[in-house]
Design an enzyme around this catalytic site. Sequence first.
Site, PDB file in Angstrom:
ATOM      1  N   HIS A 186      19.254  55.520  63.965  1.00  0.00           N
ATOM      2  CA  HIS A 186      19.079  54.921  62.643  1.00  0.00           C
ATOM      3  C   HIS A 186      19.524  55.874  61.530  1.00  0.00           C
ATOM      4  CE1 HIS A 186      17.461  51.786  60.055  1.00  0.00           C
ATOM      5  NE2 HIS A 186      16.864  52.710  59.322  1.00  0.00           N
ATOM      6  N   ARG A 192      22.692  55.096  59.580  1.00  0.00           N
ATOM      7  CA  ARG A 192      22.513  54.187  58.444  1.00  0.00           C
ATOM      8  C   ARG A 192      21.958  54.940  57.245  1.00  0.00           C
ATOM      9  NH1 ARG A 192      21.591  48.650  57.262  1.00  0.00           N
ATOM     10  NH2 ARG A 192      19.672  48.151  56.122  1.00  0.00           N
TER      11      ARG A 192
END
Length: 303
Positions: free
Chosen positions: A236, A239
């Site tokens: 993640h 991102r």
Amino acid sequence: MLIEHVERYVDYRRKLGAKFDTSEHALTRFARYADKCGDTHVTTDRIHEWCNQASSPERARDIYNKLRRFSIFLRAEDFGHAAPPKGAFGSRRSPRPAPHLLQPEQIEAILSAALTLSNRTIAPYTYHFLLGLLAVTGMRVSEALALQRSDLTCDGLLIRRSKGGGSRLLPIHSTTREAITAYLVRRNRAFSISDDLFICCTGRAPTRQSVGRTFNSLTRQLGIRGPIGTPGPRLHDLRHSFAVRSLEACAHDINAVRRHMVALRDYLGHSSILCTYWYLEATPVLMRAIAAVNEDRFVGGVR
């Protein structure tokens, strides 16, 4: 049987826009367990018995909250179902993991390392281009894995399965389009039983868990992430890094930043700009800009 109630509840939640995959799995396992015990209604004792078998307190709390909501839904129709008290397994939400902002050279190293994976399948190219797409667009991994070949349009990528059930059109840079087109040449020659854009040896898109494990393995191999059990960059964070670096590249003008934040919210697919602000962790570049603006305002300069 409770399993039939689960199917009805899941269908109801999905019609409201929730994907509900993880919750469906948890509720289904509980329903099968309760059905084997001969239960016709959800009881508080059975919920406690099931949650006490969880692997961690956090997992027990998560399962309990899912089962509590399910039971209350059923109780609206039949008072034979329990109304479990709120917070029986704790109510504190787990803190969000500390973000790790990846440097451009680290991302380049990860993408290069992906190409060294077993070359007997399309996997090296899939992970190379998949991780690259996540890095340059900030897409959620679930959105990337749900992409179909037809979702690459002349206007960008069509995200059909965004968080919350929405969809959006994601404009992409010409170099990103060229990279995806190059991957499609290999992908279209590989074994496939689906129209998924990114595929692995099964002919379908890899699972989110497989992508996460591969990312962790590559970052450990490169020394970016420590041994198993130690904190480090997560999938993640691609991102997160995209969001922060994009703000760093924005003109350091308060009005420009405001416009940029609104655009970034839409690009990332956030329902609220508050979610976007969370991604913008302080970096030296941002701190210098903030300090300069505050100094100007203090001495009566630029507002």
